[in-house]
Write a protein that holds these residues in place. Structure first.
Motif, PDB file in Angstrom:
ATOM      1  N   VAL A 114       0.855  -1.288  -0.036  1.00  0.00           N
ATOM      2  CA  VAL A 114      -0.067   0.015   0.016  1.00  0.00           C
ATOM      3  C   VAL A 114       0.880   1.262  -0.122  1.00  0.00           C
ATOM      4  CG1 VAL A 114      -1.529   1.275   1.260  1.00  0.00           C
ATOM      5  CG2 VAL A 114      -1.862  -1.118   1.059  1.00  0.00           C
ATOM      6  N   VAL A 142      -5.974   2.125  -3.124  1.00  0.00           N
ATOM      7  CA  VAL A 142      -6.453   1.247  -2.186  1.00  0.00           C
ATOM      8  C   VAL A 142      -7.682   1.519  -1.622  1.00  0.00           C
ATOM      9  CG1 VAL A 142      -3.765   0.813  -1.583  1.00  0.00           C
ATOM     10  CG2 VAL A 142      -5.159   2.519  -0.466  1.00  0.00           C
ATOM     11  N   HIS A 143      -8.436   0.398  -0.536  1.00  0.00           N
ATOM     12  CA  HIS A 143      -9.482   0.490  -0.121  1.00  0.00           C
ATOM     13  C   HIS A 143      -9.656   1.383   0.904  1.00  0.00           C
ATOM     14  CE1 HIS A 143     -10.544  -3.337  -2.793  1.00  0.00           C
ATOM     15  NE2 HIS A 143     -10.730  -2.283  -3.544  1.00  0.00           N
ATOM     16  N   ALA A 175      -3.341  -1.318  -6.414  1.00  0.00           N
ATOM     17  CA  ALA A 175      -2.697  -2.083  -5.728  1.00  0.00           C
ATOM     18  C   ALA A 175      -3.142  -3.777  -5.813  1.00  0.00           C
ATOM     19  CB  ALA A 175      -2.412  -2.030  -4.150  1.00  0.00           C
ATOM     20  N   HIS A 176      -4.496  -3.755  -6.126  1.00  0.00           N
ATOM     21  CA  HIS A 176      -5.257  -5.151  -6.130  1.00  0.00           C
ATOM     22  C   HIS A 176      -4.919  -6.000  -7.496  1.00  0.00           C
ATOM     23  CE1 HIS A 176      -7.307  -1.951  -3.643  1.00  0.00           C
ATOM     24  NE2 HIS A 176      -7.123  -2.789  -2.965  1.00  0.00           N
ATOM     25  N   VAL A 201       0.714  -9.789  -4.961  1.00  0.00           N
ATOM     26  CA  VAL A 201      -0.490 -10.152  -5.946  1.00  0.00           C
ATOM     27  C   VAL A 201       0.203 -10.534  -7.194  1.00  0.00           C
ATOM     28  CG1 VAL A 201      -2.633  -9.068  -6.987  1.00  0.00           C
ATOM     29  CG2 VAL A 201      -2.039  -8.480  -4.595  1.00  0.00           C
ATOM     30  N   HIS A 226     -14.271  -9.169  -5.601  1.00  0.00           N
ATOM     31  CA  HIS A 226     -13.337  -8.550  -5.183  1.00  0.00           C
ATOM     32  C   HIS A 226     -12.405  -8.278  -6.404  1.00  0.00           C
ATOM     33  CE1 HIS A 226      -9.812  -7.180  -3.109  1.00  0.00           C
ATOM     34  NE2 HIS A 226     -10.642  -6.963  -1.801  1.00  0.00           N
ATOM     35  N   GLU A 228      -9.278  -7.985  -6.443  1.00  0.00           N
ATOM     36  CA  GLU A 228      -7.994  -8.850  -6.685  1.00  0.00           C
ATOM     37  C   GLU A 228      -8.530 -10.210  -7.029  1.00  0.00           C
ATOM     38  OE1 GLU A 228      -5.524  -9.305  -2.934  1.00  0.00           O
ATOM     39  OE2 GLU A 228      -5.068 -11.403  -3.880  1.00  0.00           O
ATOM     40  N   THR A 266      -5.090 -12.598  -1.183  1.00  0.00           N
ATOM     41  CA  THR A 266      -3.911 -12.317  -0.175  1.00  0.00           C
ATOM     42  C   THR A 266      -4.407 -11.721   1.018  1.00  0.00           C
ATOM     43  OG1 THR A 266      -3.774 -10.236  -1.086  1.00  0.00           O
ATOM     44  CG2 THR A 266      -2.301 -11.487  -2.076  1.00  0.00           C
ATOM     45  N   THR A 267      -5.588 -11.356   1.217  1.00  0.00           N
ATOM     46  CA  THR A 267      -6.307 -10.452   2.343  1.00  0.00           C
ATOM     47  C   THR A 267      -7.164 -11.261   3.164  1.00  0.00           C
ATOM     48  OG1 THR A 267      -7.791  -9.634   1.052  1.00  0.00           O
ATOM     49  CG2 THR A 267      -5.435  -8.383   1.576  1.00  0.00           C
ATOM     50  N   ASN A 323     -14.928  -1.430   2.231  1.00  0.00           N
ATOM     51  CA  ASN A 323     -14.699  -2.396   1.282  1.00  0.00           C
ATOM     52  C   ASN A 323     -13.516  -2.904   1.166  1.00  0.00           C
ATOM     53  OD1 ASN A 323     -13.318  -0.030   0.481  1.00  0.00           O
ATOM     54  ND2 ASN A 323     -13.675   0.110  -1.489  1.00  0.00           N
ATOM     55  N   SER A 324     -12.686  -2.659   2.473  1.00  0.00           N
ATOM     56  CA  SER A 324     -11.080  -3.260   2.483  1.00  0.00           C
ATOM     57  C   SER A 324     -11.521  -4.642   3.036  1.00  0.00           C
ATOM     58  CB  SER A 324     -10.559  -2.032   3.532  1.00  0.00           C
ATOM     59  OG  SER A 324      -9.197  -2.952   3.975  1.00  0.00           O
ATOM     60  N   SER A 325     -10.992  -5.582   2.497  1.00  0.00           N
ATOM     61  CA  SER A 325     -11.117  -7.029   2.615  1.00  0.00           C
ATOM     62  C   SER A 325     -10.363  -7.338   3.797  1.00  0.00           C
ATOM     63  CB  SER A 325     -10.621  -8.056   1.534  1.00  0.00           C
ATOM     64  OG  SER A 325     -10.537  -9.031   2.082  1.00  0.00           O
ATOM     65  N   ASN A 326      -9.086  -6.879   3.876  1.00  0.00           N
ATOM     66  CA  ASN A 326      -8.205  -7.205   5.141  1.00  0.00           C
ATOM     67  C   ASN A 326      -8.754  -6.516   6.367  1.00  0.00           C
ATOM     68  OD1 ASN A 326      -6.165  -5.075   6.055  1.00  0.00           O
ATOM     69  ND2 ASN A 326      -6.563  -4.833   3.852  1.00  0.00           N
ATOM     70  N   ALA A 367      -4.514  -2.680   6.455  1.00  0.00           N
ATOM     71  CA  ALA A 367      -3.144  -2.473   5.749  1.00  0.00           C
ATOM     72  C   ALA A 367      -3.570  -1.068   4.651  1.00  0.00           C
ATOM     73  CB  ALA A 367      -2.764  -3.537   4.776  1.00  0.00           C
ATOM     74  N   SER A 368      -4.590  -0.745   4.576  1.00  0.00           N
ATOM     75  CA  SER A 368      -4.832   0.469   3.784  1.00  0.00           C
ATOM     76  C   SER A 368      -5.113   1.698   4.406  1.00  0.00           C
ATOM     77  CB  SER A 368      -5.978   0.213   2.656  1.00  0.00           C
ATOM     78  OG  SER A 368      -7.003  -0.403   3.381  1.00  0.00           O
TER      79      SER A 368
HETATM   80  O1  0CH Z   1      -7.952  -5.742   1.659  1.00  0.00           O
HETATM   81  P1  0CH Z   1      -8.230  -5.357   0.562  1.00  0.00           P
HETATM   82  O2  0CH Z   1      -7.662  -6.358  -0.506  1.00  0.00           O
HETATM   83  O3  0CH Z   1      -9.701  -5.173   0.097  1.00  0.00           O
HETATM   84  O4  0CH Z   1      -7.304  -4.023  -0.066  1.00  0.00           O
HETATM   85  P2  0CH Z   1      -6.925  -2.774   0.813  1.00  0.00           P
HETATM   86  O5  0CH Z   1      -7.937  -2.630   1.726  1.00  0.00           O
HETATM   87  O6  0CH Z   1      -6.895  -1.757  -0.442  1.00  0.00           O
HETATM   88  O7  0CH Z   1      -5.757  -3.152   1.361  1.00  0.00           O
HETATM   89  C1  0CH Z   1      -4.546  -3.330   0.436  1.00  0.00           C
HETATM   90  C2  0CH Z   1      -4.450  -4.814  -0.145  1.00  0.00           C
HETATM   91  C3  0CH Z   1      -4.201  -4.562  -1.487  1.00  0.00           C
HETATM   92  C4  0CH Z   1      -4.027  -5.843  -2.232  1.00  0.00           C
HETATM   93  O8  0CH Z   1      -3.507  -6.873  -1.645  1.00  0.00           O
END
Ligand code: 0CH
Ligand code: SF4
Length: 410
Positions: A114, A142-143, A175-176, A201, A226, A228, A266-267, A323-326, A367-368
């Protein structure tokens, strides 16, 4: 809503709880249009409709005074339409005034992928500033709503699809990651692509191609829709199937059960994914997986750190967008462990009832979600009484990724 109150004699009382009282758990959540900013008190006797609505400052613990002053300043700023409901909002927050401990999970917040993606867009914005060439970004880089807004304010133009980008323009892939079909379209259109896909990724994409090329059906574990997952599915569309749960595995049909591999987003949550992998291994005993885990180091570390913190917390706050998976996985993980957990974009999303009775608030960020948002939450909680901040570190991260060549080039 006062972010600070400037007294006539020159002293300044900070009101760090202002975002709480103004936000979704305060005025905004009750239909008021709330603004935040410094409020200046006029000397006694000055003709004004200003008045404080509060009890004495000494009636609340140190730090809590700021809430009461903020409330007073708010009521006096002419922003309020009604007395009764406003008082109810204030009362709800005043009931949440107490000393508390904030336990920070570490690692939290931005990962190397990120960090790199944000730097890619920032560097391009600087490079093209004043040239009349906009920097387009396909999808959210990033989300995270704050990251996107910040880059937008600096000039980035976010689009959903490439058809919104003029031929020959500069466009950043998020980033996805993207599917090969998107890359082909960009190349056909003569777009100047800068790829901010996280290298971890990209690694999963390469595995998808390799597994499909050796004749395997590739089972991708991930969430439908999603970005990714859409990108990874696009690497070998005729040979890849998506599963989300062990139940999906039970109904899976493949051309040759002896030639099956799996990959993951990945998340994902480590524990849930382990269940899906175990179901796959039972169903396809010869199944092969990736060389090293696809759930990345950052996802893994944030989940382990939060688990350690959540078990000691009365409530967990996860800073991250919906909308951030992680980030969503972090909140779910804490809940599965029995601790109530809430996903918040920033301090303004906190509700008084979540934290009213909490001695210890566990705090992390996806992580975002930038660390500044975490700092904002700690500061806001400090407006509800004295806060002791402790940090629980489960590991130290040293991973960094270099910028893409197209960004380093000049
Ligand atoms: O967790 P996701 O994949 O929704 O994305 P994010 O919140 O933008 O976090 C960074 C992960 C980007 C790709 O792995
Ligand atoms: Fe890369 Fe992992 Fe960060 Fe995603 S969460 S950008 S895979 S380091």
């Amino acid at each position: 809503m006062a972010t600070e109150v400037r007294r006539p004699e020159g002293t300044v009382v900070p009101c760090p709880a202002a975002p709480l009282l103004a936000g979704a758990g305060g005025l905004a959540g009750h239909g008021f249009r709330a603004r935040t900013g410094p409020v200046r008190l006029l000397p006694a006797g000055t003709p004004s409709d200003f008045r404080l609505v509060t009890a004495s400052e000494t009636a609340v613990p140190a730090g809590g005074a700021a809430v009461v002053l903020a409330a007073g300043a708010m009521a006096s700023a002419g922003l309020l339409r009604a007395e009764g409901p406003v008082q109810a909002v204030l009362d709800a927050w005043v009931r949440a005034v107490r000393p508390r401990r904030v336990l920070l999970a570490s690692p939290r917040s931005l990962c190397a992928g990120v960090d790199r993606a944000i730097e890619v867009v920032g560097t391009l914005l600087e490079r093209y500033a004043g040239t009349g060439r906009p920097v387009f970004v396909r999808k959210q880089i990033v989300h995270n709503i704050h990251v996107v807004r910040d880059l937008e304010e600096r000039g980035a133009v976010f689009v959903e699809e490439l058809d919104e980008v003029p031929d020959g323009a500069v466009v950043v892939f998020s980033a996805h990651g993207v599917s090969p079909q998107v890359r082909e379209e960009a190349s056909r259109r003569g777009l100047e692509v800068v790829d901010a896909t996280c290298p971890l990724v990209t690694k999963v994409h390469a595995e998808a191609r390799r597994f499909a090329a050796r004749g395997d059906t590739v089972v991708l574990i991930g969430h439908a829709g999603h970005e990714e997952v859409e990108g990874t599915l696009g690497e070998a569309p005729g040979h890849t199937v998506l599963v989300q749960t062990p139940a999906d595995v039970a109904t899976l049909r493949v051309p040759d059960p002896a030639r099956v591999s799996y990959l993951t987003q990945t998340t994902l949550a480590l524990d849930e994914t382990a269940e899906v992998i175990s179901a796959l291994e039972k169903r396809f005993p010869g199944i092969r997986g990736p060389g090293s885990d696809d759930i990345c180091y950052a996802t893994t570390n944030r989940q382990h750190a939060l688990q350690a913190v959540a078990s000691q917390a009365d409530v967990v706050l996860v800073v991250g967008s919906a909308n951030s998976s992680n980030s969503v996985r972090l909140a779910e993980l804490a809940r599965r462990g029995g601790t109530p957990a809430y996903l918040i974009d920033d301090a303004g999303d906190i509700r008084p009832e979540w934290i009213r009775d909490a001695d210890t608030v566990g705090l992390t960020a996806g992580a975002s979600a930038p660390q500044g948002l975490v700092d904002g939450v700690v500061a806001a909680l400090g407006g509800l009484g004295p806060v002791t901040v402790a940090e629980h570190t489960t590991t130290t991260e040293t991973v960094t990724f270099g910028l893409p060549a197209a960004v380093r080039a000049r």
